[in-house]
Every structure is written in C-alpha cells, then in structure tokens.
Scaffold this active site. Structure first.
Site, PDB file in Angstrom:
ATOM      1  N   SER A  34       0.835  -1.192   0.000  1.00 27.72           N
ATOM      2  CA  SER A  34       0.000   0.000   0.000  1.00 27.72           C
ATOM      3  C   SER A  34       0.879   1.254   0.000  1.00 27.72           C
ATOM      4  O   SER A  34       1.692   1.434  -0.903  1.00 27.72           O
ATOM      5  CB  SER A  34      -0.952  -0.067   1.196  1.00 27.72           C
ATOM      6  OG  SER A  34      -1.934   0.930   1.144  1.00 27.72           O
ATOM      7  N   HIS A  64      -2.301  -1.285  -4.399  1.00 30.80           N
ATOM      8  CA  HIS A  64      -3.760  -1.290  -4.525  1.00 30.80           C
ATOM      9  C   HIS A  64      -4.261   0.149  -4.461  1.00 30.80           C
ATOM     10  O   HIS A  64      -3.491   1.075  -4.253  1.00 30.80           O
ATOM     11  CB  HIS A  64      -4.424  -2.179  -3.469  1.00 30.80           C
ATOM     12  CG  HIS A  64      -4.270  -1.717  -2.051  1.00 30.80           C
ATOM     13  ND1 HIS A  64      -4.744  -2.425  -0.991  1.00 30.80           N
ATOM     14  CD2 HIS A  64      -3.685  -0.621  -1.506  1.00 30.80           C
ATOM     15  CE1 HIS A  64      -4.471  -1.793   0.138  1.00 30.80           C
ATOM     16  NE2 HIS A  64      -3.831  -0.694  -0.150  1.00 30.80           N
TER      17      HIS A  64
END
EC number: 3.4.21.92
Length: 194
Positions: free
Chosen positions: A98, A123
């Site tokens: 992330s 993501h």
C-alpha cells in the site's frame, strides 16, 4: 512488548549507549518498520530533514518493511523525500504494501531496491464514510481524487501507462521482488555479495 535493542560504542571519550535506531541514523539509515500514521510520518520526516541538515550531498537510506497506512501521512513522507536535496535510496525488506510500496517507488531513480524474498503490494486507497448522503458523496469524491493522484504519481515513478496502473491497483496486487523490478517499482533486486 516492544523492546528496542541498545548498542554500546567505544570512543576515545569512553563508551556510549545508543538505541539501535539512533545508531543507524548516524550511518544515514532510516527504518520504516510499521504501519504509517501521523506519528510515524513526523518521525521519518524529522529524520530526513535532520540528515539533510547534516550533509545535503550524501544519500539517505530508507529501509521499508511496512503494511502501509494513512495516505496523508505517507504523502508527508513522499513530499519530503522529493523536496530534500540528498537522494533517498529505498530498500524493501520483508513487505512494502500500500503506502509502503508507494514510498518504495518514490526513491531516487536508479536507487530503489528490494531484497530477493521481499514482497510488494499495490492497490487503490482504502476509505470509509458515514453520515448524511451529502457527506458520503463528498468523501467519495475525495477518495476518487486521491486515487487519481496516487495513480498518476505511480505511473510517473514506474513508467507504466496510467491505464495499466488503474487496472493493476483495482484490487490487492502482490509482486515478488523480480516482478516489482519488471514493473518499475524498484530498479534492482539486491543479492548477497558473492
């Protein structure tokens, strides 16, 4: 319990004890080894600024083993990395997920690394909203703008087309160190000296 090791260093003035992170900082090494929140970001930013003040020409080494965290806290680190004069080398150990992967890619071009068994996960930003319909709509617009900004920066940092970034970050996308190199998130996989 979170124990921080202490190291003893002998100097011509006697012995001195350091916590391990302070000792690493002397060698221009910063550890990002947790989730990213405002406190972690303030600590990392402070260390980056301190090292720049010490020597604006020498590289800084940011080791990353992080599940990610707050986008705004991560962007504070990102902006500081881009703002300071020294190159920031990034090294993924374990996992950069992330916002951790975003910061990994934010290192100086040609100086972004991962160890052979490290993993990288990209993501789209996560968020939630509650309240009246109008408040939820405002929050949704904000997270979509944030996603657009992060995707644009990732496209610049990796050399991937924005459409590919949008598709690849739609869901959790795990990459090995070699896959992260092929994708452009890092420049080299570090192997033991032979």
């Amino acid at each position: 319990m979170n124990l921080i090791p202490t190291v003893i260093e002998s100097t011509n003035r006697g012995e001195r004890a350091y916590d391990i992170y302070s000792r690493l900082l002397k060698d221009r090494i910063i550890m990002l080894g947790s989730a990213i929140d405002d406190n972690v970001a303030n600590s990392i930013v402070s260390q980056l600024l301190f090292l720049q003040a010490q020597d604006a020409e020498k590289d800084i080494y940011l080791y990353i083993n992080s599940p990610g965290g707050s986008v705004t806290a991560g962007m504070a680190i990102y902006d500081t990395m881009q703002h300071i004069k020294p190159d920031v080398q990034t090294i993924c150990i374990g996992m950069a997920a992330s916002m951790g992967s975003f910061l990994l890619a934010a290192g100086a071009k040609g100086k972004r690394f991962a160890l052979p068994n490290a993993e990288v996960m990209i993501h789209q930003p996560l968020g939630g909203a509650q309240g009246q319909a109008t408040e939820i709509e405002i929050a949704a617009r904000h997270i979509l703008k944030t996603r657009e900004k992060l995707n644009r920066i990732l496209a610049e940092r990796t050399g991937q087309p924005i459409e590919k970034i949008e598709k690849d970050t739609d869901r959790d996308n795990f990459l090995t160190a070699d896959e992260a190199k092929a994708y452009g998130l890092i420049d080299e996989v570090m192997h033991p000296a032979e």
